[in-house]
Design a protein around this motif. Structure first.
Motif, PDB file in Angstrom:
ATOM      1  N   THR A 187      -5.047   3.632   3.360  1.00 34.43           N
ATOM      2  CA  THR A 187      -4.120   4.764   3.302  1.00 34.43           C
ATOM      3  C   THR A 187      -4.793   6.113   3.117  1.00 34.43           C
ATOM      4  O   THR A 187      -4.181   7.148   3.439  1.00 34.43           O
ATOM      5  CB  THR A 187      -3.132   4.578   2.141  1.00 34.43           C
ATOM      6  OG1 THR A 187      -3.866   4.558   0.904  1.00 34.43           O
ATOM      7  CG2 THR A 187      -2.345   3.279   2.289  1.00 34.43           C
ATOM      8  N   ARG A 233      -6.669   1.668  -0.739  1.00 35.19           N
ATOM      9  CA  ARG A 233      -7.076   3.073  -0.660  1.00 35.19           C
ATOM     10  C   ARG A 233      -7.786   3.373   0.661  1.00 35.19           C
ATOM     11  O   ARG A 233      -7.607   4.456   1.235  1.00 35.19           O
ATOM     12  CB  ARG A 233      -7.951   3.422  -1.861  1.00 35.19           C
ATOM     13  CG  ARG A 233      -7.178   3.393  -3.175  1.00 35.19           C
ATOM     14  CD  ARG A 233      -7.980   3.836  -4.380  1.00 35.19           C
ATOM     15  NE  ARG A 233      -7.159   3.801  -5.585  1.00 35.19           N
ATOM     16  CZ  ARG A 233      -7.553   4.224  -6.786  1.00 35.19           C
ATOM     17  NH1 ARG A 233      -8.787   4.714  -6.945  1.00 35.19           N
ATOM     18  NH2 ARG A 233      -6.737   4.167  -7.821  1.00 35.19           N
ATOM     19  N   ASN A 251      -0.446   0.412  11.037  1.00 35.54           N
ATOM     20  CA  ASN A 251       0.548   0.989  10.122  1.00 35.54           C
ATOM     21  C   ASN A 251       0.591   0.132   8.868  1.00 35.54           C
ATOM     22  O   ASN A 251       1.527  -0.639   8.656  1.00 35.54           O
ATOM     23  CB  ASN A 251       1.926   1.035  10.790  1.00 35.54           C
ATOM     24  CG  ASN A 251       2.963   1.728   9.917  1.00 35.54           C
ATOM     25  OD1 ASN A 251       2.619   2.550   9.058  1.00 35.54           O
ATOM     26  ND2 ASN A 251       4.239   1.406  10.117  1.00 35.54           N
ATOM     27  N   SER A 311      -3.750  12.110  -2.158  1.00 39.14           N
ATOM     28  CA  SER A 311      -4.854  11.974  -1.213  1.00 39.14           C
ATOM     29  C   SER A 311      -6.188  11.871  -1.945  1.00 39.14           C
ATOM     30  O   SER A 311      -6.425  12.547  -2.952  1.00 39.14           O
ATOM     31  CB  SER A 311      -4.886  13.177  -0.271  1.00 39.14           C
ATOM     32  OG  SER A 311      -6.057  13.156   0.533  1.00 39.14           O
ATOM     33  N   VAL A 341       0.820  -1.216   0.000  1.00 43.53           N
ATOM     34  CA  VAL A 341       0.000   0.000   0.000  1.00 43.53           C
ATOM     35  C   VAL A 341       0.853   1.265   0.000  1.00 43.53           C
ATOM     36  O   VAL A 341       0.337   2.356  -0.267  1.00 43.53           O
ATOM     37  CB  VAL A 341      -0.969   0.017   1.199  1.00 43.53           C
ATOM     38  CG1 VAL A 341      -1.855  -1.217   1.193  1.00 43.53           C
ATOM     39  CG2 VAL A 341      -0.234   0.147   2.530  1.00 43.53           C
ATOM     40  N   THR A 342       2.139   1.158   0.295  1.00 41.80           N
ATOM     41  CA  THR A 342       2.987   2.344   0.345  1.00 41.80           C
ATOM     42  C   THR A 342       3.367   2.861  -1.032  1.00 41.80           C
ATOM     43  O   THR A 342       3.656   4.048  -1.203  1.00 41.80           O
ATOM     44  CB  THR A 342       4.279   2.067   1.143  1.00 41.80           C
ATOM     45  OG1 THR A 342       5.072   1.097   0.438  1.00 41.80           O
ATOM     46  CG2 THR A 342       3.951   1.547   2.530  1.00 41.80           C
ATOM     47  N   ARG A 400      -5.213   7.271   0.238  1.00 37.67           N
ATOM     48  CA  ARG A 400      -4.601   7.778  -0.983  1.00 37.67           C
ATOM     49  C   ARG A 400      -5.095   6.990  -2.192  1.00 37.67           C
ATOM     50  O   ARG A 400      -5.532   5.842  -2.068  1.00 37.67           O
ATOM     51  CB  ARG A 400      -3.075   7.673  -0.915  1.00 37.67           C
ATOM     52  CG  ARG A 400      -2.425   8.446   0.222  1.00 37.67           C
ATOM     53  CD  ARG A 400      -0.908   8.514   0.024  1.00 37.67           C
ATOM     54  NE  ARG A 400      -0.356   7.230  -0.371  1.00 37.67           N
ATOM     55  CZ  ARG A 400       0.027   6.284   0.471  1.00 37.67           C
ATOM     56  NH1 ARG A 400      -0.112   6.468   1.784  1.00 37.67           N
ATOM     57  NH2 ARG A 400       0.534   5.152   0.021  1.00 37.67           N
TER      58      ARG A 400
END
Length: 654
Positions: free
Chosen positions: A475, A472, A582, A499, A275-276, A477
């Motif tokens: 996060t 999404r 996280n 975002s 997801v990063t 984003r």
């Protein structure tokens, strides 16, 4: 009669004049010839030299080395294997049938390949080499070389062929190459001369096909001297082609291998996204196939077998289909986060607003049922997701409306064809009022909204889209999936995304509810939770119907999935992200006709997530104590299926 002096003088004068005219004409002709010779020898020397060379020199194409494909750690996924090939030119052979008969007596030739070669020798240019045999042994090469005087036009060459070391594990990701067909030539716009070489290999599916231009490279050339009969005498020079670009994918071969082993025996799909940055770390589809069998051209019998594969109750489970991107399914309750976020963002509800579930909702004269026949009682957002109450979503969907729900779905990546180098990617369906008017020629009904609120009705999503949706949500984003990390060492754009512009408090409430789905004792996925605190998972179960349950069946008791034919059972789904506090990975799993999401899909997703987080086999302490004995046995069983991944030729890190 004797001439006088004057007559002699006149005669001499006439002769001298004629001689002068003749001499002048001769000198003019010599001058013209000299000028022409000078022009030919000096000014046009290059032109005539080239014509002379073409009379005795042939120029041929040398196929370039195809670019290699690596995984994220440098493990080779698509390689080039050197092998010996026998070719023949009609011009050099003369009597083709006689030469082929001699060759067949020297080395054993495949009758099917030989027949195809005869056809190509008749149809193609007499100077074009046609492949007679591939992958022959060194002993056969020696026999052909020793008998060269009796085999005019026949040459043993060192060639390359594509090979896929990871076999079945990467078939639906890397794809495969195959010989250029007439159909390929009819649809390919570029007229690369390489495509005219008999049995030249090009990408047919997936990455091999979608990155064909980068992987193919550019042709080299060779000049050979031939005699008057067209027989090759010697090679004058050679210019090697430009190899294709090496491609590094984001997929981890070890994780991919585990996914395929874990899906073994199912008709299913699983996707893992970082997801990063949007990197796809695993994208498996089952059942699968061996791409190596397609490289030289698949037989009709094997093609029919792959297209008509039958398992269990004579049911076709489509081994050639990449279900991760080509399969679309009703998302069931995994869609409830979309409906919830649409209502929260619109202000149609507050997180603590409650809806009373009595087991059904009546919309005009139609009754919509909750999966729990007796109902759930008063439900707020958290409880409705945790216990997957349908009635709560029936109610809030009518408040917010389908157009806003659809807009939220598209914002989260549903109904979108994500840009990946894979074949036949489907966009699914994120329906709204306009879609139904255009697609069905009908007006949208309130009942359609109720159905869509729990991921049924017209809603269709792929496993990839569900993984993107989850990333999404995790996060906030616009995470974009990325399958290619670099091409020829050039890093490709990150998929981290900007975002989404959603209210963080609303996202936090939905994430907390998803956490409770997996970690609260009343959550639908509690039995498949991750025990380790640092890796706790947030998720959502889903069960989507593929048949209509009649009122008569409900009155008599809904038939259990286990008692139904396989193709009438519900699809099982599960989406998740972890660590919950996280997020690193998002996982989506769909098991076709698997029954319940909590029993069929959630265990697979949990196991895949742990494998990704631990970068290998997780300790038994990561699992609930009650299931550790079962997990230990599963790990022993999977050990026999998991491929021993060998290091590649070298990492392709940029």
């Amino acid at each position: 009669m004797k001439r006088g002096p004057k007559e002699i003088e006149d005669s001499s004068r006439r002769i001298s004049r004629r001689a002068m005219l003749l001499g002048t004409a001769q000198l003019g002709m010599i001058g013209i010839l000299g000028a022409r010779m000078a022009s030919m020898q000096v000014e046009q020397a290059d032109t005539f030299r080239m014509l002379a060379e073409e009379n005795r020199i042939n120029i041929g194409l040398i196929p370039p080395a195809r670019g290699l494909i690596y995984d994220s750690e440098g493990v080779v996924l698509a390689d080039n294997e050197q092998h010996y090939t026998i070719t023949m030119t009609r011009e050099g052979a003369g009597d083709v049938d006689e030469v082929l008969a001699r060759l067949d007596r020297i080395i054993a030739l495949d009758p099917e390949v030989l027949e195809k070669a005869r056809k190509e020798l008749k149809e193609l240019s007499p100077f074009v080499p046609v492949t007679i045999a591939r992958r022959i042994s060194w002993e056969d090469v020696a026999r052909v070389t020793v008998n060269a005087p009796a085999l005019p036009g026949v040459v043993a060459e060192l060639g390359r062929s594509r090979t896929y070391p990871q076999g079945l594990d990467m078939a639906h990701v890397v794809g495969y190459v195959g010989p250029v067909s007439d159909f390929d030539l009819s649809r390919i716009e570029d007229q690369d001369p390489l495509l005219q070489i008999p049995r030249f290999q090009i990408g047919k599916t997936m990455v091999e096909n979608n990155l064909e231009h980068a992987l193919r490279g550019s042709a080299g050339t060779k000049r050979v001297e031939v005699n008057a009969a067209g027989r090759v005498m010697r090679e004058l020079d050679r210019v090697e082609g430009i190899p294709g670009a090496d491609v590094q994918l984001t997929v981890d071969a070890r994780l991919q291998n585990y996914i395929q082993a874990r899906l073994d025996g199912e008709s299913a799909a699983a996707v893992v996204i970082d997801v990063t940055n949007g990197d796809i770390k695993g994208i498996g589809s089952a059942p699968t196939f061996d791409p190596n069998v397609f490289v030289q051209g698949i037989s009709v019998a094997l093609w029919d077998e792959l297209n008509e594969r039958e398992i269990d109750a004579k049911l076709h489970r489509r081994p050639l289909a990449a279900k991760t991107v080509q399969g679309t399914y009703p998302p069931g309750s995994t869609f409830k986060m979309v409906t919830a976020l649409a209502a929260l963002e619109d202000g149609a509800i507050e997180a603590e607003d409650t809806v009373r579930c009595v087991g059904h909702t009546d919309v005009f004269d139609v009754r919509f049922h909750c999966w729990r026949r007796a109902g759930h009682g008063n439900m707020n957002l958290n409880e409705s997701l945790k216990q997957s109450c349908d009635v709560y979503y029936y109610d809030i969907a009518q408040r917010v409306g389908i157009d806003k729900i659809a807009a939220m779905g598209r914002k989260l990546g549903l109904g979108e064809r994500h840009d990946l180098p894979m074949s036949a990617i489907r966009s699914g369906i994120m329906p709204d009022k306009e879609w139904k008017r255009e697609a069905r020629g009908e007006d949208w009904r309130v009942g359609d909204t109720v159905n869509a609120s729990i991921g049924q009705g017209y809603v269709q999503t792929s496993p990839l889209q569900l993984a993107v949706m989850t990333a999404r949500i995790a996060t906030g984003r616009a995470v974009k999936p990325r399958l290619v990390r670099s091409i020829d060492g050039v890093e490709q754009p990150s998929g981290a995304g900007e975002s989404l512009g959603l209210n963080e408090n609303n996202l936090r409430r939905v994430r907390r509810a998803m956490y409770d789905v997996s970690n609260h004792s009343r959550g639908t996925a509690y039995r498949t939770r991750i025990q380790e605190e640092q890796f706790r998972m947030a998720g959502k179960t889903g069960t989507s119907q593929v048949r209509r349950i009649t009122q008569a069946e409900r009155d008599a008791g809904v038939t259990r999935n286990a008692d139904l034919p396989w193709n009438r059972r519900d699809h099982a789904l599960f989406v998740s992200f972890a660590p919950a506090d996280n997020p690193k990975y998002a996982v989506a799993v769909v098991v076709e006709h698997g029954g319940g999401g909590s029993t069929a899909a959630a265990p697979i997703a949990r196991d895949v997530m742990l494998q990704a987080l631990y970068e290998g086999t997780p300790p038994l302490s990561a699992y609930p104590s009650a299931s550790r004995g079962q997990i230990a046995e599963q790990q022993r069983r999977l050990a026999d299926l998991i491929r021993d991944i060998q290091p590649g030729r070298g990492t392709q890190d940029t």
